[in-house]
Design a protein around this motif. Structure first.
Motif, PDB file in Angstrom:
ATOM      1  N   LEU A 169       1.961   3.799   2.219  1.00  0.00           N
ATOM      2  CA  LEU A 169       0.580   3.451   1.922  1.00  0.00           C
ATOM      3  C   LEU A 169      -0.028   2.608   3.043  1.00  0.00           C
ATOM      4  O   LEU A 169      -1.148   2.870   3.497  1.00  0.00           O
ATOM      5  N   HIS A 170       0.723   1.604   3.544  1.00  0.00           N
ATOM      6  CA  HIS A 170       0.177   0.789   4.630  1.00  0.00           C
ATOM      7  C   HIS A 170       0.069   1.601   5.923  1.00  0.00           C
ATOM      8  O   HIS A 170      -0.898   1.457   6.678  1.00  0.00           O
ATOM      9  N   ASN A 171       1.052   2.458   6.178  1.00  0.00           N
ATOM     10  CA  ASN A 171       0.966   3.308   7.372  1.00  0.00           C
ATOM     11  C   ASN A 171      -0.257   4.225   7.313  1.00  0.00           C
ATOM     12  O   ASN A 171      -0.911   4.477   8.339  1.00  0.00           O
ATOM     13  N   MET A 172      -0.581   4.733   6.138  1.00  0.00           N
ATOM     14  CA  MET A 172      -1.749   5.597   6.007  1.00  0.00           C
ATOM     15  C   MET A 172      -3.041   4.788   6.176  1.00  0.00           C
ATOM     16  O   MET A 172      -4.022   5.282   6.727  1.00  0.00           O
TER      17      MET A 172
ATOM     18  N   GLN B 223      -3.836  10.399  -1.363  1.00  0.00           N
ATOM     19  CA  GLN B 223      -4.539  11.680  -1.260  1.00  0.00           C
ATOM     20  C   GLN B 223      -5.834  11.539  -0.472  1.00  0.00           C
ATOM     21  O   GLN B 223      -6.146  12.367   0.390  1.00  0.00           O
ATOM     22  N   ASN B 224      -6.604  10.499  -0.756  1.00  0.00           N
ATOM     23  CA  ASN B 224      -7.883  10.318  -0.063  1.00  0.00           C
ATOM     24  C   ASN B 224      -7.691  10.038   1.421  1.00  0.00           C
ATOM     25  O   ASN B 224      -8.424  10.561   2.267  1.00  0.00           O
ATOM     26  N   LEU B 225      -6.694   9.195   1.757  1.00  0.00           N
ATOM     27  CA  LEU B 225      -6.435   8.888   3.166  1.00  0.00           C
ATOM     28  C   LEU B 225      -5.943  10.131   3.910  1.00  0.00           C
ATOM     29  O   LEU B 225      -6.321  10.372   5.063  1.00  0.00           O
ATOM     30  N   SER B 226      -5.094  10.925   3.257  1.00  0.00           N
ATOM     31  CA  SER B 226      -4.608  12.164   3.879  1.00  0.00           C
ATOM     32  C   SER B 226      -5.737  13.168   4.033  1.00  0.00           C
ATOM     33  O   SER B 226      -5.863  13.843   5.060  1.00  0.00           O
TER      34      SER B 226
ATOM     35  N   VAL C  59       3.421  -4.584   3.635  1.00  0.00           N
ATOM     36  CA  VAL C  59       4.203  -3.818   2.657  1.00  0.00           C
ATOM     37  C   VAL C  59       4.653  -4.732   1.523  1.00  0.00           C
ATOM     38  O   VAL C  59       4.576  -4.371   0.338  1.00  0.00           O
ATOM     39  N   ALA C  60       5.122  -5.923   1.854  1.00  0.00           N
ATOM     40  CA  ALA C  60       5.554  -6.878   0.828  1.00  0.00           C
ATOM     41  C   ALA C  60       4.389  -7.269  -0.076  1.00  0.00           C
ATOM     42  O   ALA C  60       4.547  -7.418  -1.292  1.00  0.00           O
ATOM     43  N   ASN C  61       3.195  -7.431   0.492  1.00  0.00           N
ATOM     44  CA  ASN C  61       2.024  -7.761  -0.319  1.00  0.00           C
ATOM     45  C   ASN C  61       1.661  -6.620  -1.265  1.00  0.00           C
ATOM     46  O   ASN C  61       1.237  -6.850  -2.397  1.00  0.00           O
ATOM     47  N   ILE C  62       1.803  -5.373  -0.788  1.00  0.00           N
ATOM     48  CA  ILE C  62       1.562  -4.224  -1.675  1.00  0.00           C
ATOM     49  C   ILE C  62       2.545  -4.245  -2.840  1.00  0.00           C
ATOM     50  O   ILE C  62       2.170  -4.035  -4.000  1.00  0.00           O
ATOM     51  N   LEU C  63       3.809  -4.538  -2.556  1.00  0.00           N
ATOM     52  CA  LEU C  63       4.820  -4.608  -3.610  1.00  0.00           C
ATOM     53  C   LEU C  63       4.532  -5.747  -4.578  1.00  0.00           C
ATOM     54  O   LEU C  63       4.744  -5.618  -5.784  1.00  0.00           O
TER      55      LEU C  63
END
Length: 750
Positions: free
Chosen positions: A153-156, A196-199, A64-68
């Motif tokens: 996002l990471h959870n998905m 959206q794509n992951l969902s 999550v920190a890397n995404i941020l």
């Protein structure tokens, strides 16, 4: 700056060296020690916890920190990304975070924690309460939402490791319904598209696999097509003397292709614009020059040009969009977006781009300055806060906010030139509420481009809208049927609810006063307060409402206050059905006839005979169901009708139908329906006159009346009333209860 890590940084085999390098690359003066300390606390707190795939749990907050960091967020946000699960999943307390990291970081972690805790509940009410808390938290600091989006996002990305299919579906649906639209609203297009794509892959796995297979096939048969078109666009602009910084091409995402197929009701093969190209030029003027060059070289597709530079989206997005057809022999349709690098940064990262460290003296803006930047253009956040205030129930808030999040936009202007952005399909009432809640409440008419138009008129791009108001004006309940914004719907519902509540209070107070007066006993508020616990009402005012809307009978309240006044129970009597009134079709089983039931129902085909059941007398507003009878058409019952049990063995005879409220409001507002009520009144001749006069005063009429039981001191009467709908019947029942000589009134079925 050195990359020295504490000894604990390596105990789980997880390192934050890469994270520190990413932050230092865009923020040389960033407080990396803050990130180290946050990692140390998170790594120690999560200890030996594991994720669904067996990895150490600490890998999630680091991801999550890397995404941020990819969003180039400030060190405080990255520290929150590392700490966001510590309070929820470990023994770390808010007090410890406040002591070690300060109020700012502790407050952000608290905002994310409250949301995560509620996510664990699957009910709609909990989901709505979760979203309510998110709106409150992000209205104070938009970084709460950005951290939450990175977490989601990471959870998905790792959702496929979750064993239970129902849990994967729930998380994917919540992501599609709430978090993807929120990412779009704050301009984070990359995040929105990936969510959206992951969902989509979880919710529609077969459709996702089919579209990906088709894309792979096309890619294999035309691997160089995108590169050829990319070079062609670049040369075209350079030949026109326009400096081009970058031209990129891509296929549209599987979800966007599927959504377009659904919207246009076409097959994959019929889609002609699955490729999109982006042209980056150095200035705003160059954007329009590039647009002219492209339109000069290729035929433009009508209706596909959108200028979001002169008229930005509500989230600040700016770009030129156009659709063109390539030259022979391709004759292929493509989408082209033209923007500057600054516009592109905002389009990709949205609000998060405000935290990016720029190459300027002093580095990034202060946190307070950045928060102001982030919220400055987000008027929709204020709209959500107003919906929050106007929506009583959490699930109603969720419904209204989904309306606010999920719509394409239309841009209209006030007479003074102020731009108002609204969802596609918005009406002047939506416009009025977008200007100000008070303007919406007092709206009585609208002029569109100088012409007086109906309030249900659908606004178009560029319309100038002038709202006419009247002092003392109030929202009409019928507006709820055509408004499309959540803000307008929440405000209308709130006004109608308050109005109905006050009516119920007045009727309930009058009915109770009469009931106590008839018995000659004390019915003061002090007496009523002593009954609240037994009657399960929080306040005396709520008790008045319950009596006024029929939930509690006034006689029941008297009996609770004075048990000695209870009458001995009478043996139940079978009440025969009332014969139909000749010539009206309004009693018993009512035939639709010409323009009858079929005209006000949805789900019933044309030419099919429909009848209203005489056992339950359905009214507009009642949940209804149709029963198919061969040779007799369809009989309409209320869903709680006791006679439906006799059809339980033939489920194929049940038909899903509903009232066509738009037709009722437009054409059949005065069309009569039958509401049957059971009245217990004193045995006096004047009572019958009182019943008919009371019904007449409240715009109802007595169709038929039958005394089914007469005793020395009271009588029981069945009354068929001609009413418009369920609400009208409730008003008549409340008025009859308050009438002189009437002891009890209930809706009768059977």
């Amino acid at each position: 700056m050195s990359e020295t890590l504490s000894p604990r940084d390596q105990t789980s085999g997880v390192s934050i060296a890469g994270l520190l390098r990413r932050v230092e690359a865009y923020a040389p003066d960033a407080d990396l020690d803050l990130i180290r300390r946050a990692f140390a606390v998170a790594e120690e707190a999560h200890g030996k916890q594991e994720r669904d795939n067996g990895d150490p749990y600490i890998t999630h907050p680091v991801a999550v920190a890397n995404i941020l960091a990819g969003f180039r967020m400030d060190p405080a946000s990255i520290a929150v990304g590392l700490l966001h699960d510590t309070v929820e999943d470990t023994g770390v307390t808010h007090q410890r975070l406040r002591a070690e990291f300060g109020d700012d970081i502790a407050g952000l972690v608290d905002g994310v924690t409250k949301l995560t805790r509620l996510e664990l509940q699957s009910s709609r009410t909990k989901q709505a309460e979760n979203f309510r808390k998110l709106v409150l938290a992000m209205s104070r600091d938009i970084r709460v939402l950005i951290v939450k989006l990175a977490d989601r996002l990471h959870n998905m990305r790792t959702l496929h490791y979750v064993d239970r299919a129902d849990r994967r579906q729930r998380i994917a649906r919540e992501t599609m319904d709430i978090y993807a639209p929120l990412a779009e609203r704050i301009g984070m297009d990359r995040v929105k598209t990936e969510l959206q794509n992951l969902s989509f892959a979880q919710l529609e796995p077969e459709a996702d696999a089919t579209i990906r297979a088709r894309l792979n096939y096309l890619r294999g048969h035309g691997a160089d097509v995108i590169e050829e078109i990319r070079r062609e666009l670049a040369h075209l602009c350079k030949d026109a003397g326009i400096e081009v910084m970058e031209v990129t091409g891509r296929e549209k995402s599987p979800y966007s292709i599927w959504a377009k197929m659904q919207k246009r009701n076409v097959a994959f093969e019929q889609l002609s614009d699955i490729m999109a190209f982006r042209v980056l030029v150095p200035s705003r003027d160059a954007c329009y020059m590039a647009l002219g060059a492209i339109h000069g070289a290729y035929p433009m597709i009508a209706g596909r040009f959108k200028d979001y530079i002169s008229t930005p989206k509500a989230n600040g997005y700016q770009s030129l969009h156009t659709g063109v057809t390539l030259r022979h022999p391709r004759n292929q349709k493509i989408e082209v977006q033209i923007r500057t690098p600054e516009m592109h940064d905002l389009a990709e990262n949205g609000v998060a781009s405000h935290w990016a460290y720029k190459d300027r003296p002093g580095g990034a803006a202060s946190d307070s300055e950045v928060v102001a930047l982030g919220l400055h253009k987000l008027r929709w956040v204020q709209d959500l806060l107003e919906i929050l205030e106007d929506s009583d129930a959490p699930d109603e808030f969720l419904e209204n906010t989904k309306l606010e999040l999920y719509q394409d936009q239309v841009f209209c202007f006030t007479p003074k030139g102020q731009l108002i952005s609204l969802p596609r399909g918005a009406t002047p009432v939506d416009f009025a509420y977008a200007v100000h809640s008070q303007v919406g409440d007092t709206c009585v008419g609208a002029k569109i481009n100088g012409r007086l138009m109906p309030l249900r008129h659908e606004l178009q791009n560029g319309d100038q809208v002038e709202i006419m108001t009247a002092r003392g004006g109030t929202p009409s309940p019928s507006w709820e049927r055509f408004v499309v914004t959540g803000k307008a719907r929440a405000r209308i519902r709130r006004h109608v609810a308050l109005q109905q509540r006050q009516t119920n209070i007045d009727n309930g107070r009058a009915a109770l006063a009469k009931a106590f007066r008839q018995e000659g006993v004390d019915g003061s508020e002090k007496v009523l307060e002593s009954l609240l616990k037994e009657l399960r009402q929080p306040t005396v005012e709520d008790l008045y409402v319950a009596v006024g809307n029929g939930q509690v009978g006034p006689r029941d309240v008297v009996n609770v206050a004075y048990p000695e006044l209870r009458q001995a129970p009478r043996a139940p009597r079978m009440v025969p059905g009332l014969p139909p009134r000749l010539g009206t079709g309004s009693l018993g089983t009512r035939s639709s006839g010409s323009g009858g039931a079929g005209a006000v129902l949805t789900g019933v085909g044309p030419g099919i005979a429909t009848h209203f059941a005489g056992c339950c007398h359905p009214l507009p507003g009642d949940p209804i169901v149709g029963i198919i009878a061969q040779g007799k058409g369809i009989t309409i019952h209320t869903r709680d009708c006791h006679n439906l049990g006799s059809f339980a063995a033939s489920p194929e005879r049940f038909l899903e139908i509903d009232w066509d409220y738009e037709v009722l409001a437009r054409d059949n507002a005065g069309a009569p329906h039958v509401g049957r009520v059971s009245v217990v009144a004193v045995n006096e001749p004047a009572v019958l006159a009182t019943l008919t006069n009371t019904a007449s005063k409240h715009h109802g009429s007595v169709l038929n009346l039958k005394i089914v039981n007469r005793q020395l001191d009271f009588m029981e009467i069945l009354v068929d009333l001609e009413v418009r709908d369920l609400r009208h019947l409730a008003t008549l029942i409340a008025a009859l209860r308050a009438a002189q000589g009437v002891m009890q009134v209930e809706r009768a079925k059977g």
